[in-house]
Design an enzyme around this catalytic site. Structure first.
Site, PDB file in Angstrom:
ATOM      1  N   SER A  60      25.051  13.367  69.635  1.00  0.00           N
ATOM      2  CA  SER A  60      24.116  13.489  70.742  1.00  0.00           C
ATOM      3  C   SER A  60      24.775  14.234  71.885  1.00  0.00           C
ATOM      4  O   SER A  60      25.885  13.898  72.308  1.00  0.00           O
ATOM      5  CB  SER A  60      23.674  12.098  71.219  1.00  0.00           C
ATOM      6  OG  SER A  60      22.931  12.199  72.420  1.00  0.00           O
ATOM      7  N   LYS A 112      53.728  26.115  70.472  1.00  0.00           N
ATOM      8  CA  LYS A 112      54.512  24.966  70.943  1.00  0.00           C
ATOM      9  C   LYS A 112      55.729  24.798  70.041  1.00  0.00           C
ATOM     10  O   LYS A 112      55.598  24.603  68.838  1.00  0.00           O
ATOM     11  CB  LYS A 112      53.644  23.705  70.917  1.00  0.00           C
ATOM     12  CG  LYS A 112      54.391  22.422  71.257  1.00  0.00           C
ATOM     13  CD  LYS A 112      53.476  21.215  71.118  1.00  0.00           C
ATOM     14  CE  LYS A 112      54.246  19.913  71.309  1.00  0.00           C
ATOM     15  NZ  LYS A 112      53.392  18.722  71.107  1.00  0.00           N
ATOM     16  N   VAL A 114      22.329   7.377  67.758  1.00  0.00           N
ATOM     17  CA  VAL A 114      22.119   6.325  66.770  1.00  0.00           C
ATOM     18  C   VAL A 114      21.775   5.032  67.502  1.00  0.00           C
ATOM     19  O   VAL A 114      22.521   4.576  68.366  1.00  0.00           O
ATOM     20  CB  VAL A 114      23.365   6.125  65.893  1.00  0.00           C
ATOM     21  CG1 VAL A 114      23.192   4.915  64.966  1.00  0.00           C
ATOM     22  CG2 VAL A 114      23.661   7.383  65.072  1.00  0.00           C
ATOM     23  N   LEU A 132      39.561   8.354  67.059  1.00  0.00           N
ATOM     24  CA  LEU A 132      39.628   7.210  67.959  1.00  0.00           C
ATOM     25  C   LEU A 132      38.928   5.983  67.395  1.00  0.00           C
ATOM     26  O   LEU A 132      39.226   4.860  67.801  1.00  0.00           O
ATOM     27  CB  LEU A 132      39.026   7.578  69.314  1.00  0.00           C
ATOM     28  CG  LEU A 132      39.702   8.742  70.046  1.00  0.00           C
ATOM     29  CD1 LEU A 132      38.979   9.042  71.349  1.00  0.00           C
ATOM     30  CD2 LEU A 132      41.173   8.455  70.301  1.00  0.00           C
TER      31      LEU A 132
END
Length: 515
Positions: A41, A80, A187, A335
């Site tokens: 969303s 890096k 959802v 996460l």
């Protein structure tokens, strides 16, 4: 999964984790028997999980057929070579954790053991002098490694620093070209099978349902499927890693396009600095039990280089992991699976590893509990490996100037880390188990960088002629320094390679935290 073997994979959540999964799955599993649908969303914000990475991301991009120069140009990325740590062992200390090896082993004896012996005999300089990646970083220069095994440049190892929002957008374009279907919407309900408990569909605000056989939860910290619906449980590691807040703030480019990330320790946390092509990423990770937000923001603003481009954005987190990453027919990535603070830039790698592990155990027709358990076992080992290495940075400190540093210095740590530190203390030995992510040079870099010197070196190092070893080390030292001086600056290299972003297409500011 139905009896025909057809599989509908539904990814709940976009961001870096969701689009990494979609790009990989649609490249290898969109074969007519499997469909890939991603639900996200626009009304729900995402946490930028990465601006800095570690070298395995190169393999992931290569697996997707992504040309490195295109990737850097599209994400305003930079190279890096490692991480510079400031004020970690003691205030005023500075050391570099490089990618790649230190020196060259001689007759099968680890280089750092030879270094420890030579240091006991006299002045052989810091161990940083014996790393090609460190030498290039110190000179603010870069080049890709050369295939010539005789050249010190062959020892360069590198990762990337990039805009995580741009990376997700880049992967979305790739995934959609490969057949991934994106569904816009929030959802609002999860439907499960009354007998098996598996998720059968997710329902959106407009009442539509998206059915699936395998669901990937990339919904972020909330864990919409893995936690809110399945109640998997979370293992809290904050007693060892007490950081629970981060303030992220971008700043204007200062012209210092260093090929490395910097982590500067403060009174109750640390500050990151990540130079990108179009801006610099900054942030302050801190422990709210020892520092208030206002103080953390003041410290961040005082130490930021360049003009701030936005106000600091606060992120809240609890370090730890889900008790299981794969439950029923739901696999958590990113996460949703867990979070280890961004000190060693591992968040994107944890996503990458989860995807690749899923590929290796991808279910056919039905999910076998044995394969699901194997996935969970492997992910736990990886998370605990990363956890212990990050804890080491706090435990291995001599700082006592604040209550925070006294706490982490004196805290009890996991037995797995205790054993490693004791073995190091005796003879400078490090033993890796189960294909751990961080190799020997990484442990050497942090231990010696934070003044944890072993009682003595491995006695096997005494079997080599000291004069020959000293001569070989001196030659290494000279060759690394000379090779670094011949390299172009990072900006010059990026421009020459066609990897520099278009000057008139600088993207909007992103404020995510480093991986």
């Amino acid at each position: 999964m139905d009896d025909t073997g057809n599989t509908a994979v539904v990814i709940v959540g976009g961001g870096t984790a969701g689009w990494m999964a979609a790009a990989a799955l649609s490249r290898f599993f969109s074969d007519g028997r499997r469909t890939i649908t991603l639900v996200e969303s626009d009304a729900i914000g995402t946490v930028g999980v990465g601006e800095a990475t570690i070298p395995p991301l190169r393999n992931f991009n290569g697996m997707l057929g992504i040309a490195e120069n295109d990737f850097l140009r599209e994400t305003c990325g930079t190279f890096k070579l490692g991480i510079e740590f400031v004020n970690w062992g003691r205030q005023g200390d500075r050391y570099f954790h490089p990618f790649g090896e230190y020196g060259q082993d001689l007759h099968g004896i680890a280089f750092h053991q030879l270094y420890l012996r030579e240091r006991a005999r006299g002045d052989c300089g810091p161990i940083a002098d014996y790393s090609m990646s460190t030498a290039a970083a110190a000179a603010d220069r870069f080049a890709r490694p050369r295939p010539d095994a005789q050249s010190p440049l062959g020892e360069i190892r590198y990762a990337f620093q990039f805009d995580a929002g741009l990376y997700a957008a880049y992967l979305r374009r790739l995934a959609e070209r490969q057949g991934t279907v994106r569904r816009e919407g929030r959802v609002v309900h999860v439907h499960r099978d009354g007998e098996s408990g598996d998720v059968v569909s997710v329902e959106l605000e407009d009442g539509s349902r998206i059915a699936g056989d395998l669901f990937l939860d990339c919904s972020g910290f909330r864990g919409l499927l893995i936690e809110e619906e399945l109640g998997t449980g979370y293992e809290d590691w904050s007693r060892w890693l007490p950081m629970d807040r981060a303030l992220a703030m971008p700043s204007a480019d200062t012209g210092s396009l260093n090929p490395y990330t910097r982590a500067t320790a403060h009174g109750a946390g640390w500050q990151w600095r990540i130079p990108l092509q179009h801006r610099t990423g900054n942030g302050h990770v801190f422990c709210s039990s020892y520092m208030e937000r206002d103080e953390a923001e003041r410290i961040l603003r005082e130490h930021v280089e360049g003009e701030p481009l936005a106000d600091p954005r606060l992120l809240r987190f609890t370090t730890g992991m889900r008790k299981r990453a794969w439950v029923h027919n739901v696999v958590a990535l990113g996460l949703s699976s867990g979070f280890i603070e961004p000190l060693e830039s591992t968040a994107i790698h944890l996503v990458q590893n989860g995807i690749q592990r899923l590929f290796a155990l991808f279910p056919d027709k039905r999910i076998d509990p044995l394969e699901r358990d194997e996935y969970n076992r492997g992910m736990r080992e990886l998370y605990e490996d990363v956890r212990d290495f990050v804890i080491l940075h706090y435990k291995a400190t001599q700082r006592d100037d604040t209550a925070f540093w006294r706490y982490v210095r004196d805290m009890e740590v996991p037995e797995t880390l205790v054993r490693k530190m004791k073995l190091w203390q005796l003879h400078g030995r490090v033993f890796r188990e189960n294909a751990e992510l961080f190799a020997l040079p990484s442990w050497v870099a942090v231990m010696l960088g934070q003044n944890v010197w072993p009682d003595r070196h491995d006695p096997i190092a005494d079997t080599l002629d000291p004069d020959k070893v000293a001569g070989a080390m001196a030659q290494m030292r000279r060759s690394y320094r000379a090779a670094a001086e011949r390299l172009p600056t990072q900006e010059a290299f990026l421009r020459q390679a066609g990897a520099w972003h278009a000057e008139d297409a600088i993207p909007r500011v992103q404020t995510g935290a480093p991986a």
